[in-house]
Design an enzyme around this catalytic site. Structure first.
Site, short mmCIF file in Angstrom:
data_model
loop_
_atom_site.label_atom_id
_atom_site.label_comp_id
_atom_site.label_asym_id
_atom_site.label_seq_id
_atom_site.Cartn_x
_atom_site.Cartn_y
_atom_site.Cartn_z
N GLY B 79 0.83 -1.16 -0.09
CA GLY B 79 -0.12 -0.14 -0.05
C GLY B 79 0.78 1.52 0.00
O GLY B 79 0.55 2.33 -0.72
N ASN B 157 -7.86 3.70 8.24
CA ASN B 157 -7.28 2.61 9.01
C ASN B 157 -7.61 2.71 10.58
O ASN B 157 -7.57 1.68 11.20
CB ASN B 157 -5.91 2.58 8.74
CG ASN B 157 -5.28 3.79 8.93
OD1 ASN B 157 -5.63 4.77 7.84
ND2 ASN B 157 -4.32 4.23 9.53
N GLN B 185 -7.64 -0.65 3.31
CA GLN B 185 -8.43 -0.94 4.40
C GLN B 185 -9.49 -1.79 3.69
O GLN B 185 -10.20 -2.55 4.38
CB GLN B 185 -8.50 -0.19 5.26
CG GLN B 185 -7.41 0.28 6.27
CD GLN B 185 -6.78 -1.03 7.25
OE1 GLN B 185 -7.67 -1.72 7.64
NE2 GLN B 185 -5.75 -0.93 7.78
N SER B 205 -3.54 -3.43 -1.04
CA SER B 205 -2.49 -4.20 -0.30
C SER B 205 -3.04 -5.57 0.48
O SER B 205 -3.96 -5.73 0.53
CB SER B 205 -1.96 -3.34 1.01
OG SER B 205 -0.75 -3.96 1.72
N HIS B 207 -1.59 -7.90 2.63
CA HIS B 207 -1.35 -8.45 3.99
C HIS B 207 -2.56 -7.98 4.95
O HIS B 207 -2.72 -8.18 6.15
CB HIS B 207 -0.18 -8.13 4.63
CG HIS B 207 -0.03 -6.53 5.11
ND1 HIS B 207 -0.15 -6.19 6.59
CD2 HIS B 207 0.34 -5.53 4.43
CE1 HIS B 207 0.38 -4.80 6.41
NE2 HIS B 207 0.62 -4.39 5.15
N THR B 243 12.27 -7.05 -10.28
CA THR B 243 12.01 -8.57 -10.57
C THR B 243 10.44 -8.60 -9.99
O THR B 243 10.61 -8.48 -8.44
CB THR B 243 12.80 -9.31 -10.27
OG1 THR B 243 14.10 -9.25 -11.10
CG2 THR B 243 12.48 -11.07 -10.65
N CYS B 328 0.92 8.50 24.09
CA CYS B 328 2.11 7.80 24.90
C CYS B 328 2.67 6.55 24.25
O CYS B 328 3.70 6.19 24.62
CB CYS B 328 1.51 7.42 26.19
SG CYS B 328 0.91 8.90 27.26
#
Ligand SMILES: Cc1ncc(COP(=O)(O)O)c(C=O)c1O
Ligand code: FES
Lengths: 138, 388
Positions: B79, B157, B185, B205, B207, B243, B328
């Site tokens: 992505g 996301n 997403q 994307s 994954h 490649t 944080c």
């Protein structure tokens, strides 16, 4: 590497099972005891700590703390209260953020400012005590 | 992180917005392309041909999913690269125009690309409303005759809000401006038909939808001019040298084939019950992002008076994986730009936790999560000076 991987076992222990959390109320005081309070915010990330000290004969005999902040902030709060109980006011004044971090077996660099917060809250309470600001006596 | 100390048996993964487990069938489909089918798709010989066939077959599958033509899909490393190529590619190919319009809630791969272009191009970062939606009137007003590209993400996301890309596409068409959307997403969760809506570039994307990491694609509508950003060989329509990652590409295509609307419906049902239960049974909680136009697997809740890192680590100690928008936990100690953009106060952004569901999650896992969550919130509020 995430900074979380740098949290020591001691930090994790104090975060998961923090000591001395809460506050000390006027009713908790015995004759001759005094209650001082210090509150500070963390400019870096907008967090908040309030420490309560029970003082007798210029000695800290109990400490409680409330913390809105990250795991490191909670661990620092917990250990700071443990470190100051039993100290005279003058000795407590000398406590440094490095000592707090050392006692926790170190803090990730990103989180060092969280140890400032606990020591700052302590010093604020001691300042308030010396200046009589908000001090409760029995 | 605290998992070890507590010897937990149970693990619940609720961070599918970060990444997802690769399906066993996907792994199986990929396997031969590491060993006996290892060829380079650019080679003329039979080893090359095997790889080339797999490459083109995979391209067809990705194209099919969004109703595109086969030669409108190029493979990238994911992505982030697709976003970079779409935005830089369009702007550098178009010398007459120098203006980009995007939103304040984009993924860093879009935001930082735009920021890097500010030296030489002008960028408009559109506000979003409290629900996270871009104001379409403001978008139209922002378009000038210097505008080359509008880049607005499909689904966010962090808060899962789904933008009205159909109308955005119409606006862009009316003003003759190219439209790019980051659909990383939403891909396979919200249908996209490029023949039905007007969109020129789409980032995808693998994954986030049970495919392998490090592989993605960019849809480029026929006729869209793009400048190559990675120089070298002539792979991928001569738009991306390197490649091809055949095993990754095959896995990506397999994951697309396996994606189903049933999973979407199942996640949505779990999501709705989980949101309702939290809002009803844990006080001082708010849902971040609108409820209607929302990704089927996204739950983003602010737990007032506490800080997200602490909550995340407590859940982690029980084997429950989530993420947070708290300052944080960020290297910069800045709270999430998305939560600030929808108007959250700093202290409320601090207490935001994102749960992103996957097709393998069950009601039982969410019940377990809820119990642990409730307990952790109670404990952290007990020690917070902000709680009543
Ligand atoms: C909306 C969005 N765009 C882009 C990306 C980046 O994708 P990749 O990890 O494949 O580079 C992500 C993933 O974090 C994302 O959520
Ligand atoms: S309190 Fe925010 S980083 Fe520690």
């Amino acid at each position: 590497m995430s900074y979380v991987d740098q949290y020591s076992e001691k930090v994790k222990e104090h975060f998961m099972h923090p000591k001395n959390m809460g506050h000390i109320k006027e009713e908790d005081l015995q004759p001759g005891e005094e209650l001082a309070r210090g509150e500070v915010g963390n400019p870096a990330c907008g967090d908040l700590m309030t420490i309560f000290l029970k003082i007798k004969d210029r000695k800290i005999i109990d400490a409680k703390i409330k913390t809105f902040g990250c795991a490191a902030a909670i661990a620092c709060s917990s250990i700071t209260t443990e470190m100051v109980v039993g100290l005279t006011i003058d000795k407590a004044r000398k406590l440094t953020k490095n000592q707090v971090a050392d006692e926790l077996e170190g803090l990730p660099p990103l989180k060092l400012h969280c140890s400032n917060l606990a020591v700052d809250a302590l010093n604020k309470a001691l300042d308030n005590y010396e200046q009589g600001i908000g001090v409760v006596r029995k | 992180m605290l998992q070890k100390t507590l010897k937990m048996a149970k693990k619940v993964y609720l961070d599918h917005g970060a990444t997802t487990p690769v399906d066993a069938e996907v792994v199986e489909a990929m396997q031969p392309y590491f060993t006996e089918k290892f060829g380079n798709a650019s080679s003329i010989h039979c080893f090359g041909k095997v790889a080339r066939d797999a490459l083109e077959k995979s391209r067809e599958i990705i194209a099919w999913k969004i109703n595109a033509e086969k030669d409108e899909i190029i493979f990238t490393s994911g992505g982030s690269e697709s976003n970079n190529l779409a935005i830089k590619g369009v702007l550098f190919a178009n010398k007459e125009k120098n203006h980009i319009i995007t939103s304040k809630i984009e993924h860093p791969a879009v935001l930082q690309t735009c920021q890097a272009l500010e030296n030489g191009f002008s960028v408009t970062y559109l506000d979003v409303d409290a629900g996270g939606l871009v104001d379409l009137k403001k978008l139209e007003e922002a378009i000038t005759d210097k505008t080359a590209l509008v880049s607005i993400m499909h689904a966010n996301n962090e808060i899962g809000v789904i933008q009205d890309i159909r109308t955005i596409g119409e606006i862009c068409k009316r003003h003759n401006v190219l439209f790019h959307t980051d659909a990383v997403q939403s891909f396979t969760k919200v249908p996209i038909d490029v023949k039905d809506i007007n969109v020129d570039l789409i980032s995808l994307s693998s994954h986030k939808m049970h495919g392998p990491k490090g592989i993605g694609a960019l849809f480029i509508k026929k006729g869209t001019e793009l400048q190559k950003q990675n120089q070298g060989g002539h792979q991928e329509l001569d738009l991306r040298a390197g490649t091809e990652n055949i095993s990754g590409i095959v896995g990506f295509a397999k994951a697309v084939e396996l994606a189903s609307d049933d999973h979407v419906a199942q996640m949505q049902e779990l999501r709705d019950k989980f949101i309702d239960k939290i809002l009803k049974e844990i006080s001082d909680t708010t849902l971040n992002g609108g409820r209607e136009e929302r990704l089927c697997n996204n739950v983003n809740i602010t737990f007032k008076f506490i800080e997200g890192e602490g909550l995340l680590l407590h859940l982690d100690a029980h084997g429950i994986a989530v993420s947070t928008g708290s300052a944080c936990t960020s290297q910069s100690l800045e709270p999430s730009h998305v939560l600030l953009a929808i108007g959250l106060k700093h202290e409320d952004a601090h207490g935001a936790i994102r749960f992103t569901l996957g097709k393998e999650n069950t009601q039982e896992e969410l019940d377990y999560t809820f119990e642990k969550l409730k307990e952790a919130v109670k404990n952290l509020r007990k020690i917070s000076p902000l709680a009543k």
